[in-house]
Design a protein around this motif. Structure first.
Motif, PDB file in Angstrom:
ATOM      1  N   TYR A  21      -4.281  39.959  -0.833  1.00 34.01           N
ATOM      2  CA  TYR A  21      -2.988  39.422  -1.262  1.00 34.01           C
ATOM      3  C   TYR A  21      -1.938  40.492  -1.571  1.00 34.01           C
ATOM      4  CZ  TYR A  21      -5.643  35.048  -2.145  1.00 34.01           C
ATOM      5  OH  TYR A  21      -6.438  33.935  -2.039  1.00 34.01           O
ATOM      6  N   ASP A  49      -6.670  37.119   4.630  1.00 39.40           N
ATOM      7  CA  ASP A  49      -5.530  37.151   3.700  1.00 39.40           C
ATOM      8  C   ASP A  49      -5.418  38.515   3.018  1.00 39.40           C
ATOM      9  OD1 ASP A  49      -4.858  34.619   4.434  1.00 39.40           O
ATOM     10  OD2 ASP A  49      -5.437  33.650   2.561  1.00 39.40           O
ATOM     11  N   GLY A  52      -0.397  38.806   0.970  1.00 36.43           N
ATOM     12  CA  GLY A  52      -0.208  37.611   0.145  1.00 36.43           C
ATOM     13  C   GLY A  52       0.806  37.792  -0.956  1.00 36.43           C
ATOM     14  N   ASN A  75      -5.330  32.682   7.145  1.00 40.60           N
ATOM     15  CA  ASN A  75      -4.195  31.876   7.601  1.00 40.60           C
ATOM     16  C   ASN A  75      -2.886  32.660   7.498  1.00 40.60           C
ATOM     17  OD1 ASN A  75      -5.050  30.992   4.662  1.00 40.60           O
ATOM     18  ND2 ASN A  75      -2.807  30.764   4.734  1.00 40.60           N
ATOM     19  N   VAL A  76      -2.769  33.553   6.499  1.00 37.21           N
ATOM     20  CA  VAL A  76      -1.545  34.343   6.368  1.00 37.21           C
ATOM     21  C   VAL A  76      -1.384  35.272   7.567  1.00 37.21           C
ATOM     22  CG1 VAL A  76      -0.296  36.024   4.981  1.00 37.21           C
ATOM     23  CG2 VAL A  76      -1.558  34.194   3.864  1.00 37.21           C
ATOM     24  N   CYS A  87       3.462  30.263   5.314  1.00 36.99           N
ATOM     25  CA  CYS A  87       2.172  30.945   5.209  1.00 36.99           C
ATOM     26  C   CYS A  87       1.014  30.161   5.804  1.00 36.99           C
ATOM     27  CB  CYS A  87       1.875  31.268   3.750  1.00 36.99           C
ATOM     28  SG  CYS A  87       1.614  29.819   2.700  1.00 36.99           S
ATOM     29  N   CYS A  89      -0.717  27.845   4.392  1.00 36.84           N
ATOM     30  CA  CYS A  89      -1.769  27.684   3.386  1.00 36.84           C
ATOM     31  C   CYS A  89      -2.186  26.225   3.190  1.00 36.84           C
ATOM     32  CB  CYS A  89      -1.312  28.251   2.045  1.00 36.84           C
ATOM     33  SG  CYS A  89      -1.058  30.035   2.040  1.00 36.84           S
ATOM     34  N   SER A 101       5.412  29.832  -2.200  1.00 36.98           N
ATOM     35  CA  SER A 101       5.203  30.455  -0.892  1.00 36.98           C
ATOM     36  C   SER A 101       6.523  30.708  -0.168  1.00 36.98           C
ATOM     37  CB  SER A 101       4.290  29.579  -0.020  1.00 36.98           C
ATOM     38  OG  SER A 101       4.963  28.401   0.423  1.00 36.98           O
ATOM     39  N   SER A 147      -7.239  26.695   7.189  1.00 36.92           N
ATOM     40  CA  SER A 147      -6.592  26.456   5.897  1.00 36.92           C
ATOM     41  C   SER A 147      -7.298  25.404   5.051  1.00 36.92           C
ATOM     42  CB  SER A 147      -5.130  26.029   6.120  1.00 36.92           C
ATOM     43  OG  SER A 147      -4.397  27.059   6.739  1.00 36.92           O
ATOM     44  N   HIS A 175     -10.482  31.797   1.389  1.00 37.42           N
ATOM     45  CA  HIS A 175      -9.356  30.869   1.266  1.00 37.42           C
ATOM     46  C   HIS A 175      -9.213  30.178  -0.076  1.00 37.42           C
ATOM     47  CE1 HIS A 175      -5.931  28.683   2.708  1.00 37.42           C
ATOM     48  NE2 HIS A 175      -6.503  27.506   2.525  1.00 37.42           N
TER      49      HIS A 175
END
Length: 274
Positions: A21, A49, A52, A75-76, A87, A89, A101, A147, A175
């Motif tokens: 992140y 990820d 983030g 997913n990012v 994103c 998410c 986000s 996601s 996730h």
């Protein structure tokens, strides 16, 4: 679209983690832990990820690249490499997480260099290997939905198809942001936790896991990690990122539990037993 799967040969201790992140301070500390325990970069695996919520996406990606640890795309990363506007998410539209986000994702997009984006584009969708005689697959949310939020309390029939389609004995996933281990029918689902944000347990420490194949048996242990979280929080207070996330870095409590099932929501601030 065909999935990109990286097949690797691996043995000895393996360090598992997720959700960096953009938290450079946490990644620096984790790298030092790996080195102190003589775990090579090739035996360090991230569930995705890398980018983030935090303040240093470019520096984080560059350190990750320099370190040489392995990662799948979260997913990012998937959204960033496709130039998407959000994103991905799977937050509920209009929710607090969705609103947050709309701050941190464009911020991260604006900070990443072409070099970092090129690195992100090369990340595989999954990693597979055999470890202690067990076929293992690394994924982000689930095999069919990057996601999808899967927690310890998520019913086994929702987890089970992931083992069947991958022909795996062990699933290592990310996730959801919370560490856990769930074993049924001789199959094991592992979430090592994330290092970029606390686990809603009322403590600023973060989580990772170590696999060990000593005596050819699979051992899984979860660990907490302290790092310079005060610096991380201070850097996030730049007027461009959610103040609530900067506060969570300090308090260890999530701003809200809207993505959590009732069991995990009820455990907020009470500590975690992975």
């Amino acid at each position: 679209m065909d999935k990109k799967i990286e097949h690797i040969n691996i043995h000895g201790k393996v360090l598992l983690f997720g959700g960096v992140y953009s938290n450079l301070q946490a990644l620096e500390k984790l790298k030092s832990i790996a080195e102190k325990n003589n775990i090579s970069a090739e035996n360090c695996i991230c569930t995705g990820d890398i980018v983030g919520y935090c303040a240093q996406p470019e520096e984080t990606v560059q350190l990750f690249k320099l370190w040489g640890a392995k990662s799948i795309a979260g997913n990012v990363e998937l959204q960033l490499r496709e130039g998407a506007d959000d994103c991905g998410c799977d937050f509920k539209e209009g929710s607090r997480c969705d609103g947050f986000s709309q701050l941190w994702y464009p911020y991260a997009q604006s900070k990443l260099s072409k070099c970092s984006l090129d690195f992100i584009k090369e990340l595989p969708d999954h990693i597979q290997f055999t470890y202690a005689g067990k076929k293992t697959t690394v994924l982000h949310g689930s095999w069919s939905n990057i996601s999808e939020f899967i927690y310890k309390s998520t019913p086994w029939p929702i987890k089970q198809p992931n083992f069947e389609i991958t022909k795996s004995d062990v699933i290592i996933a990310g996730h959801c942001g919370l560490p856990f281990k769930h074993t049924e029918e001789n199959k094991t689902w592992i979430n090592p936790g994330v290092i970029g944000m606390p686990a809603n347990d009322g403590n600023p420490h973060v989580w990772y896991a170590i696999l060990d194949d000593a005596d050819r048996k699979l051992s899984i242990t979860h660990h907490t990690m302290d790092y310079n979280h005060k610096l991380t929080s201070k850097l996030m207070q730049n007027g461009l990122l959610p103040e609530e996330y900067a506060r969570t870095i300090i308090t260890g409590i999530w701003d809200n539990t809207e993505i959590l099932p009732p069991v995990e929501s009820g455990l907020q601030g009470f500590g975690i037993q992975p």
